[in-house]
Design an enzyme around this catalytic site. Sequence first.
Site, PDB file in Angstrom:
ATOM      1  CG  ASP A  17      -1.566  -1.216   1.588  1.00 44.84           C
ATOM      2  OD1 ASP A  17      -1.483  -2.168   0.800  1.00 44.84           O
ATOM      3  OD2 ASP A  17      -2.212  -1.271   2.645  1.00 44.84           O
TER       4      ASP A  17
ATOM      5  CD  GLU B 150      -6.945  -5.225   3.969  1.00 45.63           C
ATOM      6  OE1 GLU B 150      -6.410  -6.014   4.746  1.00 45.63           O
ATOM      7  OE2 GLU B 150      -6.611  -5.142   2.769  1.00 45.63           O
TER       8      GLU B 150
END
Length: 577
Positions: A152, A321
Amino acid sequence: MMNYKKSFLILACFFMLLQTHAQSKVTEINQLSDNHSLARITPHQRYLLVPIEEKEDYAALKVIVDNQIVKTFNAKIAVDHIDYFVPVALDSYQGKQVLLDITFPNNRRSTGAVKDFVAWKELKTSDSFDTTNREKYRPVYHHTPLWGWMNDPNGMFYKDGVWHLYFQHNPYGSQWENMTWGHSTSKDLVHWTFEGDAIRPDALGTIFSGSAVVDKNNTAGFGNGAVVAMYTSAGASQTQSIAYSTDNGKTFTKYANNPVLTADIPDFRDPHMFWNEDIKAWNLILAAGQEMNIYSSKDLKHWTLESSFGHGYGNHDGVWECPDLMKLPVNGTGKEKWLLICNINPGGPFGGSATQYFVGSFDGHKFICESKPETTKWMDYGKDHYATVTFDNAPDNRHVAIAWMSNWQYANQVPTMQFRSVNSVPRDLGLFTDGGETYVSVVPSKELLALRGAKTGKPTEACELVINIKSQSKPTVITLSNDKHEQVVMTYNPKERTFSMDRTQSGNTAFSDMFKATTVAPTHGTISQLRVFIDKCSIEAFDTAGKMAMTNLVFPTNPYDKLTVKGTARTVIYTLK
Ligand code: FRU
């Protein structure tokens, strides 16, 4: 005399050269049991280079100086074959005694003894760690880690003309492990310079995803314009911690009273903070199980739970998420609405990871989704668009997003070694309406136009196709191919109002059963111009008007150098720098 001076100079240069390229083998390695080794090093060089073999299991490493554990990490120590080396920085321990304590998992390889591992022959200290690119799939105009694993994007912000991008980094291997915030900066939002690792694991855990804000009014008391980051401390439980930087995000000091937010929820992570001018306070959204929790704060340290959103809404086929929440103008209406980003894994439209979102209102306390609970909206209809979040403090009220261009289904297996994973090109977000619903619009950020070089007749490994669709009466079929009969076929079908990308024959697909795919997007009306960005291992296709985005990885044996466009269209190809 002259000659003497000259030879002295030459000799000095020679020694300097020797010094910068110097490497020394680690010779004192004690095998203590059948799964435990201890190496003793007195470093005079900057790095310890540790040999890695990706197919092995993780060993647990401790670096011990003055009888203190100064670092712990896990690495796949090479047994039979060295895939690559990873660097352990030794700058702080020059001349001291450093112990490297390695415990191998009990189920280590059944044949041979630890003492025979190839790693011992090549374990060395060195003054340099070579990051020169060795990968044919390393892109030209996308962000990648110089080495090691990335997932990420984290803590992205803009300040004083510089874009900052942190990322989930494994500095000790090219697969997911040892989560650390790597840091890269860019002046043009496209070409990035690695600045080193900014936030490292500590006693509270490894450093999972999070965000950063520029605290212009010193609400936290760390200083005017301090950069304040919040991340998930991934220890036995997931808690939220903050760290601040007074040198524009280069180095961070962890807050003494961490963690600042705890809960008894196992999946409790990925905090995204932002200043909400409507309530003149900070808001924070984070993933809490199958919901997003929303908090508020005056000082970035003390947070009040305001509400939760998500129960019964959208897709719940995976873990929620990496959220984000922002106010955006709705194109052509003069109105504004709130966009709530919710990355989900698995559960994506083509399997695995994807970015869903909700549109509605937010008063600083509660997000209310304006669509029916069963409505699911996706930001991008490719297979490789995940963990999408936006920059804090971007100029001109822009909301610039970057996604991680991979999918948890196969991210650890894609065919690169020196590094693994790539980020998407930056995209500006907005909103548009179609058939009574409001959707997110995604356009390649304007900075990408500056990359355009010469027009060319053929696609290259780093180029942009601009396809002007002249007639909506029949499909436009765009085929990229190479001399190995590998191809990617993109089809815009105006009648069905769809755009698709078929990568089933795109090249190397063998590393995962889940890689071959044809992805299909709704176009929300007609498309009059497509922009397709190709960069070594990725294809990102956009409706220039922002109503369709599709992001897919590809691993062609040779670059696609042939383009055919069937239908009534005019195509221009730009090389991109
Ligand atoms: C998403 C994610 C996050 C987490 C991070 C760990 O890809 O699972 O939820 O913080 O990766 O690396």
